[in-house]
Motif scaffolding. Structure first.
Motif, PDB file in Angstrom:
ATOM      1  N   TRP A  45       0.856  -1.177   0.000  1.00 56.04           N
ATOM      2  CA  TRP A  45       0.000   0.000   0.000  1.00 56.04           C
ATOM      3  C   TRP A  45       0.894   1.230   0.000  1.00 56.04           C
ATOM      4  O   TRP A  45       1.233   1.793   1.043  1.00 56.04           O
ATOM      5  N   LEU A  46       1.305   1.655  -1.196  1.00 59.56           N
ATOM      6  CA  LEU A  46       2.183   2.816  -1.335  1.00 59.56           C
ATOM      7  C   LEU A  46       1.582   4.105  -0.771  1.00 59.56           C
ATOM      8  O   LEU A  46       2.330   4.968  -0.285  1.00 59.56           O
ATOM      9  N   PRO A  47       0.250   4.286  -0.787  1.00 60.50           N
ATOM     10  CA  PRO A  47      -0.308   5.509  -0.213  1.00 60.50           C
ATOM     11  C   PRO A  47       0.027   5.729   1.259  1.00 60.50           C
ATOM     12  O   PRO A  47       0.018   6.875   1.721  1.00 60.50           O
ATOM     13  N   SER A  48       0.319   4.668   2.007  1.00 61.26           N
ATOM     14  CA  SER A  48       0.707   4.872   3.409  1.00 61.26           C
ATOM     15  C   SER A  48       1.996   5.673   3.496  1.00 61.26           C
ATOM     16  O   SER A  48       2.171   6.510   4.398  1.00 61.26           O
ATOM     17  N   GLY A  49       2.915   5.443   2.560  1.00 62.00           N
ATOM     18  CA  GLY A  49       4.136   6.240   2.509  1.00 62.00           C
ATOM     19  C   GLY A  49       3.860   7.671   2.104  1.00 62.00           C
ATOM     20  O   GLY A  49       4.474   8.614   2.626  1.00 62.00           O
ATOM     21  N   ILE A  50       2.897   7.865   1.172  1.00 54.54           N
ATOM     22  CA  ILE A  50       2.514   9.214   0.769  1.00 54.54           C
ATOM     23  C   ILE A  50       1.887   9.951   1.951  1.00 54.54           C
ATOM     24  O   ILE A  50       2.131  11.147   2.167  1.00 54.54           O
ATOM     25  N   ALA A  51       1.076   9.249   2.757  1.00 52.44           N
ATOM     26  CA  ALA A  51       0.457   9.866   3.939  1.00 52.44           C
ATOM     27  C   ALA A  51       1.522  10.331   4.923  1.00 52.44           C
ATOM     28  O   ALA A  51       1.396  11.405   5.526  1.00 52.44           O
ATOM     29  N   LEU A  52       2.584   9.540   5.096  1.00 53.57           N
ATOM     30  CA  LEU A  52       3.684   9.939   5.977  1.00 53.57           C
ATOM     31  C   LEU A  52       4.368  11.189   5.444  1.00 53.57           C
ATOM     32  O   LEU A  52       4.624  12.149   6.204  1.00 53.57           O
ATOM     33  N   VAL A  53       4.670  11.209   4.163  1.00 49.05           N
ATOM     34  CA  VAL A  53       5.334  12.366   3.563  1.00 49.05           C
ATOM     35  C   VAL A  53       4.452  13.612   3.678  1.00 49.05           C
ATOM     36  O   VAL A  53       4.941  14.715   3.970  1.00 49.05           O
ATOM     37  N   MET A  54       3.156  13.445   3.475  1.00 52.39           N
ATOM     38  CA  MET A  54       2.239  14.581   3.588  1.00 52.39           C
ATOM     39  C   MET A  54       2.234  15.137   5.006  1.00 52.39           C
ATOM     40  O   MET A  54       2.195  16.360   5.211  1.00 52.39           O
ATOM     41  N   TYR A  55       2.267  14.258   5.995  1.00 55.09           N
ATOM     42  CA  TYR A  55       2.328  14.741   7.381  1.00 55.09           C
ATOM     43  C   TYR A  55       3.631  15.483   7.644  1.00 55.09           C
ATOM     44  O   TYR A  55       3.633  16.529   8.301  1.00 55.09           O
ATOM     45  N   LEU A  56       4.738  14.952   7.142  1.00 54.66           N
ATOM     46  CA  LEU A  56       6.026  15.610   7.354  1.00 54.66           C
ATOM     47  C   LEU A  56       6.066  16.985   6.690  1.00 54.66           C
ATOM     48  O   LEU A  56       6.753  17.892   7.168  1.00 54.66           O
ATOM     49  N   GLN A  57       5.321  17.144   5.597  1.00 50.75           N
ATOM     50  CA  GLN A  57       5.316  18.419   4.883  1.00 50.75           C
ATOM     51  C   GLN A  57       4.289  19.413   5.438  1.00 50.75           C
ATOM     52  O   GLN A  57       4.569  20.613   5.529  1.00 50.75           O
ATOM     53  N   TRP A  58       3.095  18.918   5.801  1.00 46.42           N
ATOM     54  CA  TRP A  58       1.999  19.831   6.151  1.00 46.42           C
ATOM     55  C   TRP A  58       1.358  19.559   7.511  1.00 46.42           C
ATOM     56  O   TRP A  58       0.386  20.209   7.865  1.00 46.42           O
ATOM     57  N   GLY A  59       1.875  18.586   8.257  1.00 48.18           N
ATOM     58  CA  GLY A  59       1.358  18.342   9.592  1.00 48.18           C
ATOM     59  C   GLY A  59      -0.069  17.814   9.584  1.00 48.18           C
ATOM     60  O   GLY A  59      -0.495  17.089   8.681  1.00 48.18           O
ATOM     61  N   TYR A  60      -0.844  18.237  10.595  1.00 45.69           N
ATOM     62  CA  TYR A  60      -2.195  17.713  10.785  1.00 45.69           C
ATOM     63  C   TYR A  60      -3.154  18.129   9.675  1.00 45.69           C
ATOM     64  O   TYR A  60      -4.234  17.535   9.539  1.00 45.69           O
ATOM     65  N   ARG A  61      -2.788  19.136   8.896  1.00 48.24           N
ATOM     66  CA  ARG A  61      -3.650  19.549   7.788  1.00 48.24           C
ATOM     67  C   ARG A  61      -3.761  18.462   6.732  1.00 48.24           C
ATOM     68  O   ARG A  61      -4.673  18.500   5.882  1.00 48.24           O
ATOM     69  N   SER A  62      -2.860  17.496   6.752  1.00 50.62           N
ATOM     70  CA  SER A  62      -2.900  16.431   5.748  1.00 50.62           C
ATOM     71  C   SER A  62      -4.004  15.411   6.022  1.00 50.62           C
ATOM     72  O   SER A  62      -4.437  14.707   5.104  1.00 50.62           O
ATOM     73  N   LEU A  63      -4.462  15.313   7.279  1.00 47.55           N
ATOM     74  CA  LEU A  63      -5.433  14.266   7.635  1.00 47.55           C
ATOM     75  C   LEU A  63      -6.707  14.327   6.805  1.00 47.55           C
ATOM     76  O   LEU A  63      -7.104  13.311   6.226  1.00 47.55           O
ATOM     77  N   PRO A  64      -7.415  15.464   6.720  1.00 49.33           N
ATOM     78  CA  PRO A  64      -8.654  15.455   5.924  1.00 49.33           C
ATOM     79  C   PRO A  64      -8.412  15.180   4.441  1.00 49.33           C
ATOM     80  O   PRO A  64      -9.254  14.563   3.778  1.00 49.33           O
ATOM     81  N   VAL A  65      -7.277  15.601   3.911  1.00 48.72           N
ATOM     82  CA  VAL A  65      -6.977  15.361   2.497  1.00 48.72           C
ATOM     83  C   VAL A  65      -6.768  13.870   2.253  1.00 48.72           C
ATOM     84  O   VAL A  65      -7.311  13.295   1.299  1.00 48.72           O
ATOM     85  N   VAL A  66      -5.974  13.226   3.127  1.00 52.07           N
ATOM     86  CA  VAL A  66      -5.737  11.787   2.991  1.00 52.07           C
ATOM     87  C   VAL A  66      -7.035  11.013   3.186  1.00 52.07           C
ATOM     88  O   VAL A  66      -7.333  10.062   2.440  1.00 52.07           O
ATOM     89  N   ALA A  67      -7.829  11.400   4.186  1.00 53.87           N
ATOM     90  CA  ALA A  67      -9.083  10.703   4.449  1.00 53.87           C
ATOM     91  C   ALA A  67     -10.020  10.799   3.243  1.00 53.87           C
ATOM     92  O   ALA A  67     -10.659   9.806   2.851  1.00 53.87           O
ATOM     93  N   LEU A  68     -10.102  11.974   2.635  1.00 53.11           N
ATOM     94  CA  LEU A  68     -10.965  12.154   1.459  1.00 53.11           C
ATOM     95  C   LEU A  68     -10.448  11.355   0.265  1.00 53.11           C
ATOM     96  O   LEU A  68     -11.224  10.704  -0.445  1.00 53.11           O
ATOM     97  N   ALA A  69      -9.134  11.382   0.041  1.00 52.62           N
ATOM     98  CA  ALA A  69      -8.552  10.623  -1.070  1.00 52.62           C
ATOM     99  C   ALA A  69      -8.766   9.126  -0.874  1.00 52.62           C
ATOM    100  O   ALA A  69      -9.083   8.399  -1.821  1.00 52.62           O
TER     101      ALA A  69
END
Length: 270
Positions: A45-69
């Protein structure tokens, strides 16, 4: 000052939107190439790595974007077969989003400088890969069983499959992310080695999937030689792509890791 802050905000929004689209694309890509049943259960599941990178870049703001995607990517495979499919897909989306937050927090807590030494691999594997994915995989397995997508007696096997797939996704994506952050330019000497190794890995993959299955195992020494002649970015990219090809082939019953039983094939891949 206000103009600079406004520009930064717009840049963050655009970056999050692009990252969300990448997450969605990799999720659908994974379901197409690595899928078990139901169609959203994959060997990697490559998206789990993308979710980690998104958190490292944008913090908690990444959660709703990942959840929606995640919700958008999972809905086609989960909208049938449950009493309240929207609820189960939403739970999946929140679990997928939280794995990035948990792994990112633990990475900053235990390995603030990322992977810098060989000794970092063990804590990275445990804290960043196993701990977060064990928590979210438990939620996902319970959710799938509760929704009737999988039988309860197979929930344990699916938990292990999800843990492996998410952990591999984190490991493969993060090493590329760190490598390209540290090395934005490549020397000519390194480019030649990367090009030659890429051709060699491609040839070994073709042989491994057709005439000589054992050729797959010669990829490892080839990558070892490359490690003395190239930086992390190139090595991580080639090794990750090779791993993705091997897992995709195994999911389609091709290659040396295929067994009569799906779980046995998964074990060989581990």
């Amino acid at each position: 000052m206000l103009r600079q802050m406004w520009g930064q905000k717009n840049s963050d929004v655009a970056g999050l939107a692009v990252a969300g689209l990448v997450y969605f694309a990799l999720a659908r890509f994974g379901m197409a190439l690595f899928a078990l049943q139901p169609s959203n259960i994959t060997l990697i599941w490559l998206p789990s790595g993308i979710a980690l990178v998104m958190y490292l870049q944008w913090g908690y703001r990444s959660l709703p974007v990942v959840a929606l995607a995640s919700f958008t990517a999972n809905y086609p495979g989960l909208h049938d077969g449950a009493h309240a499919p929207l609820l189960h897909v939403a739970i999946n989306g929140l679990a997928d989003g939280s794995v990035g937050l948990i792994s990112g927090y633990l990475l900053r807590r235990f390995l603030p400088n990322g992977l810098t030494r060989t000794n970092d691999l063990l804590p990275f594997g445990f804290w960043v890969c196993i701990v977060p994915t064990a928590f979210t995989s438990l939620i996902l397995s319970f959710n799938l069983a509760q929704g009737g997508y999988i039988p309860w007696h197979k929930a344990g096997d699916f938990l292990l499959t999800l843990m492996l797939g998410d952990s591999l996704g984190i490991l493969l994506v993060y090493q590329i992310y760190q490598g390209w952050r540290e090395e934005m330019t490549l020397r000519w000497h390194e480019k030649y080695w990367l090009a030659g190794t890429s051709l060699g890995v491609l040839l070994l993959l073709l042989l491994g999937f057709t005439l000589l299955p054992g050729a797959i195992f010669f990829i490892l020494p080839l990558l070892l030689i490359l490690s003395f002649n190239a930086g992390l970015a190139g090595i991580a990219t080639i090794s990750s792509l090779a791993m993705v090809c091997i897992i995709a082939a195994t999911a389609h019953n091709v290659g040396p890791f295929v067994a009569a039983d799906v779980m046995e094939s998964n074990f060989r891949l581990m």
